[in-house]
Design an enzyme around this catalytic site. Structure first.
Site, PDB file in Angstrom:
ATOM      1  N   ARG A  68       0.821  -1.213   0.000  1.00  0.00           N
ATOM      2  CA  ARG A  68       0.000   0.000   0.000  1.00  0.00           C
ATOM      3  C   ARG A  68       0.853   1.261   0.000  1.00  0.00           C
ATOM      4  O   ARG A  68       0.398   2.316  -0.440  1.00  0.00           O
ATOM      5  CB  ARG A  68      -0.989  -0.014   1.157  1.00  0.00           C
ATOM      6  CG  ARG A  68      -2.053  -1.100   0.948  1.00  0.00           C
ATOM      7  CD  ARG A  68      -2.979  -1.225   2.098  1.00  0.00           C
ATOM      8  NE  ARG A  68      -2.263  -1.703   3.272  1.00  0.00           N
ATOM      9  CZ  ARG A  68      -2.827  -2.203   4.345  1.00  0.00           C
ATOM     10  NH1 ARG A  68      -4.123  -2.288   4.416  1.00  0.00           N
ATOM     11  NH2 ARG A  68      -2.112  -2.612   5.358  1.00  0.00           N
ATOM     12  N   GLU A 105       7.141 -11.239  15.021  1.00  0.00           N
ATOM     13  CA  GLU A 105       6.716 -12.061  16.156  1.00  0.00           C
ATOM     14  C   GLU A 105       6.549 -13.520  15.770  1.00  0.00           C
ATOM     15  O   GLU A 105       6.574 -14.404  16.611  1.00  0.00           O
ATOM     16  CB  GLU A 105       5.430 -11.511  16.791  1.00  0.00           C
ATOM     17  CG  GLU A 105       4.270 -11.344  15.868  1.00  0.00           C
ATOM     18  CD  GLU A 105       4.256 -10.025  15.091  1.00  0.00           C
ATOM     19  OE1 GLU A 105       3.305  -9.827  14.330  1.00  0.00           O
ATOM     20  OE2 GLU A 105       5.190  -9.215  15.213  1.00  0.00           O
TER      21      GLU A 105
END
Length: 180
Positions: A68, A105
């Site tokens: 984006r 993560e």
């Protein structure tokens, strides 16, 4: 650098064009869908004009993060009359590339920039649509600096409160059109 009063006003008007999608892509996540903003020529133009006011003077290039960041970054660069360079996910550009790997993560990711795209000392503003935890933005800044750029600022359409993204960028100049 933080938001100006004028950019906060622009952000408030644009907020109506961002759709909240709860529990996407997983439970507990609030996804911010910018598709309605992109579909409105008035809102998209207002966003680009507002973002343009956040880019430091003297900036020579906008570097947009995949994907984006390409949409807004290219339009922003055109609006400012400066160049645009894409920062891609690994394997999307032909060699030679500069790459930077970073921890997520749930694993690692790598971003790449076509070697020679950014001249040493070029003054660049990094753009991405959302500043959340800051890991992707930090990787983009590191990649640009590794390529010899002077990163003038990191600019975002929206910044999500409480996720530490700004802190992750270590005191660097950060601006966002809206804070959610």
């Amino acid at each position: 650098m933080s938001q100006s009063h004028e950019s906060q006003d622009a952000g408030a008007a644009l907020r109506a064009h961002i759709r909240d999608v709860p529990d996407y892509p997983s439970p507990g996540i609030m996804f911010r869908d910018i598709t309605p903003l992109l579909a409105s020529p008035e809102a998209f133009q207002q966003a680009i004009e507002g973002l343009g006011k956040l880019v430091p003077s003297g900036t020579e290039l906008i570097a947009g993060m995949e994907a984006r960041g390409f949409i807004f970054g290219a339009a922003l660069a055109m609006h400012l009359g400066i160049g645009f360079v894409p920062i891609r996910k690994a394997g999307k550009l032909p060699a030679p590339v500069n790459s930077y790997s970073y921890d997520l993560e749930y694993g690692t990711a790598t971003v790449e920039l076509r070697e020679g795209t950014v001249a040493p000392g070029a003054r660049v503003a990094l753009f991405d649509d959302v500043l959340a935890t800051g890991g992707t933005a930090r990787a983009g800044v590191a990649l640009l600096e590794q390529s010899g750029a002077e990163v003038m600022a990191s600019v975002f359409l929206m910044e999500l409160n409480g996720l530490g993204g700004r802190d992750c960028l270590g005191g660097r100049a950060v601006s966002s059109l809206m804070t959610l």
